[in-house]
Design an enzyme around this catalytic site. Structure first.
Site, PDB file in Angstrom:
ATOM      1  CE1 TYR A  48      -4.205   1.616  -0.266  1.00 24.00           C
ATOM      2  CE2 TYR A  48      -3.537   2.598   1.346  1.00 24.00           C
ATOM      3  CZ  TYR A  48      -4.335   2.709   0.496  1.00 24.00           C
ATOM      4  OH  TYR A  48      -4.969   3.115  -0.047  1.00 24.00           O
TER       5      TYR A  48
ATOM      6  CE  LYS B  27     -20.549 -21.343 -14.496  1.00 17.64           C
ATOM      7  NZ  LYS B  27     -21.486 -20.655 -15.354  1.00 17.64           N
TER       8      LYS B  27
ATOM      9  CG  ASP C 214     -28.204 -18.417 -12.555  1.00 19.06           C
ATOM     10  OD1 ASP C 214     -28.683 -19.880 -14.408  1.00 19.06           O
ATOM     11  OD2 ASP C 214     -27.811 -18.972 -11.690  1.00 19.06           O
TER      12      ASP C 214
ATOM     13  CG  ASP D  38     -27.316 -19.242 -17.796  1.00 17.11           C
ATOM     14  OD1 ASP D  38     -26.464 -20.696 -17.111  1.00 17.11           O
ATOM     15  OD2 ASP D  38     -28.028 -18.999 -17.526  1.00 17.11           O
TER      16      ASP D  38
ATOM     17  N   GLY E  66     -35.742 -21.729 -25.252  1.00 19.16           N
ATOM     18  CA  GLY E  66     -34.693 -21.005 -24.270  1.00 19.16           C
ATOM     19  C   GLY E  66     -33.465 -20.727 -25.192  1.00 19.16           C
TER      20      GLY E  66
ATOM     21  CB  ALA F  54     -29.933 -23.587 -23.241  1.00 19.43           C
TER      22      ALA F  54
ATOM     23  CG  ASN G 139     -30.235 -32.554 -14.830  1.00 18.23           C
ATOM     24  OD1 ASN G 139     -30.670 -33.514 -14.730  1.00 18.23           O
ATOM     25  ND2 ASN G 139     -28.731 -31.949 -15.485  1.00 18.23           N
TER      26      ASN G 139
ATOM     27  CG  ASN H  58     -22.611 -25.490 -19.501  1.00 17.90           C
ATOM     28  OD1 ASN H  58     -23.179 -26.378 -19.823  1.00 17.90           O
ATOM     29  ND2 ASN H  58     -23.808 -24.534 -19.131  1.00 17.90           N
TER      30      ASN H  58
END
Length: 761
Positions: A40, A95, A138, A163, A197, A199, A287, A319
Site C-alpha cells: 500500500y 460458479k 442465470d 447458460d 430458450g 440454451a 434435469n 458445462n
C-alpha cells in the site's frame, strides 16, 4: 437421505465454519512494515503511475488478467426462476468455486439488483475495468440475448453467457463425435429441437455454424412449432421458423437424425424414438428428468447414441467441460472477446480429446476397464485432467489467429506445462477417488461405529453411494447416535461382537482364529476371548469374506489396531513386509510419502520393496509414479550408512525394475524442484519429471514429514494406506476428521475393487 436432512446439510455446508464458499487471500508477502509499505502507501503509487501511462499495465501489476466476474441479476436461477439478486449469490459463489478448482481462475461474484437490461448493462460496463473477463449467469430470456450482445460489442474483454454457450459448446463436441460414429454428415441431417430458450437457441446456432441447414431444423416450444405465422417469437427464434404451422413434434421427428432436448422430462416418447432414422442421436438434457430416460431409450433402440445432463449416465453434457478452460485460454492471451472461432476451437478440442487414449486415473474414477471412443463415450469426463492442457491452448490459438488477442504465446510447450501445473485444485485426486468408489460400492466395516464422527463418516459413505457400511460396536449406542444425526438406513448391518445375537458367528470366527494361530501359542479359549474384541472380529469378518474392506483406528492406538490385521489377514503374494504410505493433497498436487507408520529402519532390500509397493498404490489412484528415494545427501555425496542404504536400494530398483521412474538418493528440495534438479543432476532418471512420490529411509523422517506438511499447510492427508495386505484393511489416524474418514473409506473401496479385479484375471 430425507429431504429435511439434505436441506439442513446444504444449509450447514454454506453456513459453517465460515459463511459462503469463497474467500480472498493475499498473494504477496505482508509480514513486515516494508512489505506493507510496498503493498500500500507509499509503494503502491508506482504501479498506479505506470498504469496511468499505459492502461495495459494493469495486467502487469494487478490480478486483472486472472480475474473473472460472475454476474447475475437472479432472474433465471437454476430451476428456481426469478428469485432476485441476493438469493442468487450461493449459485454465483458456486460458479466461482468451479472456475478456481478447474482452471485456477480467481472470481468475484457480483449480484446486480437490476432487471432493466439498460441498468444492468450500465452497471456491468462501469465495473468492467476491474476484470479480465465477464461470465454472465442465470439471466432470463429474452433479456439475456440483448445483455450479452451489447456487452460483447461495448466492452474490450471477453464476455460469455455460459447458460447459452457452455451447453452449446459441449453438445456441439458431442454432436461431432456422434455423427462420426453414425457415419452422417451435418449438412444432411434432420434435427428436432425441444425447447426454444437461450440454451436451445445457442446450441442450434452453433450447429448451424458447423454446417447444419436451417431448413432441416424443427424447433418446438411449449406453444408448438416455431413457425412463420407466429407473432410471439424473438428474432433469435425466427431464424428457425418453418412454414408448416400445424406440424406436431410427433410427426416432425419421423426420420429425424438428431433430437436436441432442452425442455422438460418425458417429452420424447418411445414410439417417437422408434420413428427416428437409423443410428438416432438423442441429447436429452432436461434435469433432473431427461426428455427420455436413458435406460428407456437404450431398451427402445439399441442403435441410439445418447447424451444427457445427468452424472449417472454415459455422455454427460456438463458445462464444466467448457467455461473454466475457455476463459483460461482467453485470459492468457488477453482476448478482447470470445468469438465464434474460439468457441469452435473449444468444440474441436473437446471432441478430439474423446478420441485419445484415456488416462488410467479417469478409468479408475469411473470404474471402467478402459474408456474407448464410441457410443458410450463421445465426450470426455469432467474429471479428465487433460482438459486444462487441451482446451485453453486451442482457444488461445484461435484468439490469436482471429485477431482478438492482445498478447501472443510463442512457446506453446511451456504454456501447456504451466497449465498442467495449475491442475485446478489440490483436491482433484479426492474427487476422482470418491467417484471411482461410487462406481462399484463395496461392503466396508467400521469397527468403531459407536463413535459419533465415525458414524457420521459412515452416513456420508452410505448417503452418497460410496460404499455399503457395516457398523460394529454397541448396538444401543449406535442406534441412539443414528437417531441423533438422522442416519435413516434400515438396511445397514449393525453388529455388536459381544452380544448374544452374535454368539454363533463369534464361535465360528473363534474356531477359525484358533486354527490359524494354534501353533503360535493361542488356545481356543484365547481365541474366543480375542474374537470379542472388535478389531479381531472385523479382521476375521474380512478374512472370511463376510465384508470387502475394514477401517479402524479412530479411537485406538495404531499398534493395537495393526496387530489383529497383521495376524489374521495375509500378505499379498511376493510381499515380505507390509508398509504404509500417506497421500498428501498439496497445492502442488498429490504427493505420496512412504513408509509413514510401520517399518522403523528398513534395509536396502526392504526399502526397494516399499518403493515397489508404493508404485502399485500410486497407480491405484491412476497416477504414474515418479519416485525419489530421499536422504540428506545427493547421489553418493555421503558415505554414512543411512545414505548408503538408500543408494543400495536404488541400485536394486534400477537393476530389477528398470521401467520404474525412480532415482536417488536425493535431498527433498532437489526431488521436488524439477528445474533445480535438471540443472544440477541432468543424468537423473527423473529428468523433466514431476516427482509425486517420496520414499524415506526411516520411519522418523517419513512420519514427521507428512505430519509437518499436514499441520503447516492445512493439507488433506489420506492415510496411512496399508500396502502389501491380501485384503483391504486400513487404519484411521487417531482422532481423524469426518472428511479424512470418508476419504479413507473411498481408498479402502477402490483397493477392494482393485484386488477383486486382480483375482479375476
Amino acid at each position: 437421505m430425507s429431504k429435511v436432512r439434505k436441506r439442513r446439510e446444504a444449509l450447514v455446508y454454506h453456513a459453517k465454519p465460515n459463511p459462503g464458499k469463497i474467500e480472498v487471500v493475499p498473494t504477496k508477502k505482508h509480514a513486515s512494515q516494508r512489505d506493507l509499505g510496498l503493498a500500500y502507501s507509499p509503494g503502491v503509487a508506482e504501479p498506479c503511475i505506470e498504469i496511468n501511462k499505459d492502461i495495459n499495465n494493469a495486467y502487469k501489476y494487478t490480478n486483472k488478467g486472472n480475474l473473472v466476474a460472475v454476474i447475475s441479476n437472479g432472474t433465471a436461477v437454476l430451476g428456481l426462476g426469478d428469485i432476485g439478486a441476493e438469493a442468487s449469490k450461493p449459485v454465483m459463489e458456486g460458479k466461482a468455486l468451479l472456475f478456481k478448482i478447474f482452471a485456477d481462475i480467481d472470481v468475484f461474484d457480483i449480484e446486480v439488483d437490476a432487471k432493466d437490461p439498460e441498468k444492468f448493462i450500465e452497471t456491468v460496463k462501469n465495473i468492467a475495468p476491474t476484470f479480465g473477463g465477464i461470465n454472465l449467469e442465470d439471466i432470463k430470456a429474452p433479456e439475456a440475448f440483448e445483455i450479452e450482445n451489447r456487452l460483447k460489442d461495448e466492452l474490450n474483454i471477453p464476455v460469455m453467457h455460459d447458460d447459452q454457450h457452455g451447453t452449446a459448446i459441449i453438445s456441439a463436441a458431442a454432436l461431432i463425435n456422434a455423427l462420426e460414429i453414425a457415419n452422417k454428415n451435418i449438412e444432411d441431417i434432420k434435427i428436432v429441437v425441444s425447447g426454444a430458450g437461450s440454451a436451445a437457441i445457442a446450441c442450434t446456432d452453433l450447429y448451424a455454424f458447423m454446417g447444419a441447414k436451417t431448413k432441416n431444423i424443427y424447433m418446438f416450444d411449449i406453444d408448438g412449432l416455431v413457425s412463420e405465422n407466429r407473432t410471439d417469437l424473438l428474432p433469435n427464434q425466427m431464424k428457425y421458423a418453418q412454414k408448416n404451422q400445424n406440424l406436431k413434434m410427433v410427426d416432425a421427428i419421423k426420420n429425424a437424425d438428431v433430437f436436441l432436448g432442452l425442455s422438460a422430462g418425458g417429452v420424447l416418447k418411445p414410439e417417437m424414438l422408434k420413428s427416428m432414422a437409423k443410428d438416432p442421436i438423442v441429447f436429452a438434457m432436461a434435469n433432473p428428468e431427461p426428455e427420455i430416460e436413458y435406460d428407456l431409450a437404450k431398451s427402445t433402440r439399441d442403435d441410439v447414441i445418447m447424451a444427457t445432463g445427468r452424472t449417472d449416465y454415459p455422455n454427460q453434457v456438463n458445462n464444466v467441460l467448457g467455461f473454466p478452460y475457455i476463459f483460461r485460454g482467453a485470459l492468457d492471451v488477453r482476448a478482447t472477446k470470445i468469438n465464434e472461432e474460439m468457441k469452435m476451437a473449444a468444440v474441436k478440442a473437446i471432441a478430439e480429446l474423446a478420441k485419445k487414449p484415456v488416462p488410467e486415473q479417469v478409468n479408475i474414477a469411473y470404474s471402467e476397464t478402459r474408456l474407448n471412443f464410441g457410443k458410450d463415450y463421445i465426450i470426455p469426463k469432467p474429471f479428465d485432467p487433460r482438459l486444462i492442457g487441451e482446451i485453453p491452448p486451442a482457444v488461445a490459438k484461435a484468439a490469436i489467429a482471429s485477431g482478438v488477442a492482445k498478447q501472443e504465446i510463442t512457446d506453446w510447450t511451456t504454456y501447456e506445462e504451466e497449465l498442467l501445473e495449475r491442475m485446478g485444485s489440490e483436491d482433484k485426486i479426492t474427487r476422482l477417488l470418491i467417484s471411482g468408489a461410487k462406481r462399484n460400492p463395496k461392503r466396508i466395516i467400521y469397527a468403531e461405529a459407536d463413535h459419533l464422527d465415525v458414524l457420521k463418516a459412515a452416513q456420508i459413505v452410505y448417503d452418497e453411494g460410496i460404499g455399503k457400511p457395516i457398523l460394529l460396536g454397541r448396538r444401543e449406542l449406535i442406534l441412539e447416535l443414528m437417531n441423533e444425526i438422522e442416519f435413516d438406513a434400515s438396511n445397514v448391518q449393525i453388529i455388536d461382537p459381544k452380544s448374544e445375537k452374535q454368539r454363533e458367528q463369534r464361535e465360528e470366527y473363534a474356531e477359525l482364529l484358533w486354527k490359524k494361530k494354534s501353533r503360535k501359542g493361542i488356545t481356543l479359549f484365547d481365541a474366543k476371548k480375542l474374537i470379542r474384541e472388535r478389531n479381531y472380529f472385523a479382521a476375521m469378518m474380512l478374512e472370511k469374506g463376510d465384508a470387502d474392506a475394514m477401517l479402524s483406528g479412530y479411537s485406538r492406538a495404531y499398534p493395537a489396531v495393526l496387530k489383529p490385521i497383521l495376524e489374521l489377514i495375509g500378505k499379498e503374494k511376493g510381499v515380505e513386509k507390509v508398509a504404509a504410505t500417506n497421500l498428501m493433497n498439496t497445492a502442488k498436487g498429490p504427493i505420496f510419502i512412504s513408509d509413514t507408520s510401520i517399518n522403523i529402519t528398513p534395509s536396502a532390500n526392504e526399502l526397494a520393496n516399499i518403493a515397489i509397493m508404493t508404485a502399485r498404490t500410486v497407480k491405484m489412484f491412476g497416477i504414474e509414479p515418479n519416485m525419489a528415494l530421499v536422504s540428506y545427501s545427493n547421489f553418493g555425496s555421503s558415505n554414512h550408512p543411512s545414505a548408503k542404504t538408500v543408494k543400495e536400494a536404488i541400485s536394486i530398483l534400477h537393476q530389477n525394475h528398470p521401467d520404474l521412474s525412480v532415482d536417488g538418493e536425493l535431498q527433498v528440495d532437489f526431488a521436488l524442484n524439477r528445474k533445480m534438479r535438471n540443472q544440477k543432476f541432468p543424468f537423473s532418471k527423473l529428468k523433466n519429471l514431476k516427482v509425486n512420490t517420496l520414499i524415506y529411509p526411516n520411519l522418523d523422517a517419513a512420519n514427521a514429514t507428512y505430519k509437518l506438511i499436514k499441520e503447516l499447510n492445512s493439507s488433506d492427508s489420506i492415510g496411512p494406506i496399508l500396502m502389501g495386505l491380501n485384503k483391504p484393511a486400513h487404519i484411521f489416524q487417531l482422532g481423524a476428521s469426518v472428511d479424512e474418514m470418508v476419504n479413507m473409506s473411498a481408498v479402502a473401496i477402490v483397493d477392494a475393487q482393485r484386488k477383486e479385479k486382480k483375482k479375476s484375471l
